[in-house]
Design an enzyme around this catalytic site. Sequence first.
Site, PDB file in Angstrom:
ATOM      1  N   HIS A 196       0.843  -1.191   0.000  1.00  8.68           N
ATOM      2  CA  HIS A 196       0.000   0.000   0.000  1.00  8.68           C
ATOM      3  C   HIS A 196       0.877   1.239   0.000  1.00  8.68           C
ATOM      4  CE1 HIS A 196      -3.500  -2.223   1.961  1.00  8.68           C
ATOM      5  NE2 HIS A 196      -2.503  -2.954   2.398  1.00  8.68           N
ATOM      6  N   TYR A 197       0.307   2.394  -0.399  1.00  6.25           N
ATOM      7  CA  TYR A 197       0.906   3.656   0.034  1.00  6.25           C
ATOM      8  C   TYR A 197       0.011   4.252   1.097  1.00  6.25           C
ATOM      9  CZ  TYR A 197      -1.977   6.464  -3.377  1.00  6.25           C
ATOM     10  OH  TYR A 197      -2.975   7.062  -4.103  1.00  6.25           O
ATOM     11  N   THR A 198       0.627   5.120   1.936  1.00  6.81           N
ATOM     12  CA  THR A 198      -0.140   5.690   3.036  1.00  6.81           C
ATOM     13  C   THR A 198      -1.119   6.756   2.547  1.00  6.81           C
ATOM     14  OG1 THR A 198       1.748   7.153   3.399  1.00  6.81           O
ATOM     15  CG2 THR A 198       1.565   5.215   4.842  1.00  6.81           C
ATOM     16  N   GLU A 252       2.490  -0.840   4.616  1.00  9.13           N
ATOM     17  CA  GLU A 252       2.162   0.529   4.202  1.00  9.13           C
ATOM     18  C   GLU A 252       3.470   1.258   3.910  1.00  9.13           C
ATOM     19  OE1 GLU A 252      -0.487   2.364   3.615  1.00  9.13           O
ATOM     20  OE2 GLU A 252      -2.169   1.198   4.430  1.00  9.13           O
ATOM     21  N   HIS A 312      -2.691  -3.012  -3.287  1.00  5.49           N
ATOM     22  CA  HIS A 312      -4.056  -2.850  -2.785  1.00  5.49           C
ATOM     23  C   HIS A 312      -5.036  -2.679  -3.945  1.00  5.49           C
ATOM     24  CE1 HIS A 312      -6.632  -0.960   0.671  1.00  5.49           C
ATOM     25  NE2 HIS A 312      -7.059  -2.143   0.298  1.00  5.49           N
ATOM     26  N   ASP A 352      -3.923   2.505  -4.676  1.00  6.64           N
ATOM     27  CA  ASP A 352      -2.564   2.424  -4.150  1.00  6.64           C
ATOM     28  C   ASP A 352      -1.987   1.015  -4.350  1.00  6.64           C
ATOM     29  OD1 ASP A 352      -4.533   1.630  -1.986  1.00  6.64           O
ATOM     30  OD2 ASP A 352      -2.711   1.309  -0.811  1.00  6.64           O
TER      31      ASP A 352
HETATM   32 ZN   LIG Z   1      -4.090   0.599   0.712  1.00  4.48          ZN
END
Ligand SMILES: [Zn+2]
Length: 236
Positions: free
Chosen positions: A24-26, A89, A136, A146
């Site tokens: 994921h990215y935050t 993340e 994600h 993301d």
């Molecule tokens: Zn995510």
Amino acid sequence: MHIEDAPSPNFDDRKHPVSLLVLHYTGMESGDAALARMRDPEAKVSAHYMVREDGRIVRLVAENGRAWHAGVSKWQGLDDLNSRSVGIEIVNGGHDYPAPGGQLPPYPDVQVAAVIALSRQIMAHYAIPPKGLVGHSDIAPSRKIDPGEHFPWQRLAEAGLGLWPQPDTGAACVWSGGDASRLNAHLAAIGYDITDVPAALRAFQRRWMPASITGMADADTLRRLAQIAAAYAPAS
Ligand SMILES: [Zn+2]
């Protein structure tokens, strides 16, 4: 690899063995803001790890816990992906917090190196196959974008993580976008939930053709789709 602990209460018990790694990215203004949110019991979100821009790694949830990062999601016909995955993340503002020039904020090399080292350890520990490395957006294509088309999947593959067949621009495309059943079959063979085919197609492009996220089943997309499907499901 140095890992700092910052425990989150946002997890429960796994119901399935681990077979996926979800990146994921935050998508927030800073790593500290993301960390605070993931440790807030009201937010009910978390991940096992967060990787900062300078490569420092934070552990929020022990790997044997079911961290709450995937939400409603599906991959290769499986659901409850929180029970089946480790979630990382990666601190990056993403689409909501672009770089000053307006482009997507790049993932620094030192951060990517840390993601690779951590991912390698997790994938080896659980014997997660290359096709178990997902974004994600791959597992929730209608809701999530993301870690973004700027995430360097190709560099991970060059480090031995995940698959990245080189685009085969010379091959003739032997099927047309009008063949919807074939389009759907290829997306499903890779693992996409095809409840929302246009969303799945965009997620596919975001991952495998990051320069052309059109949502259109054009000739290049169909060729790439056949290529990735063959890599993911060589027997079919
Ligand atoms: Zn995510």
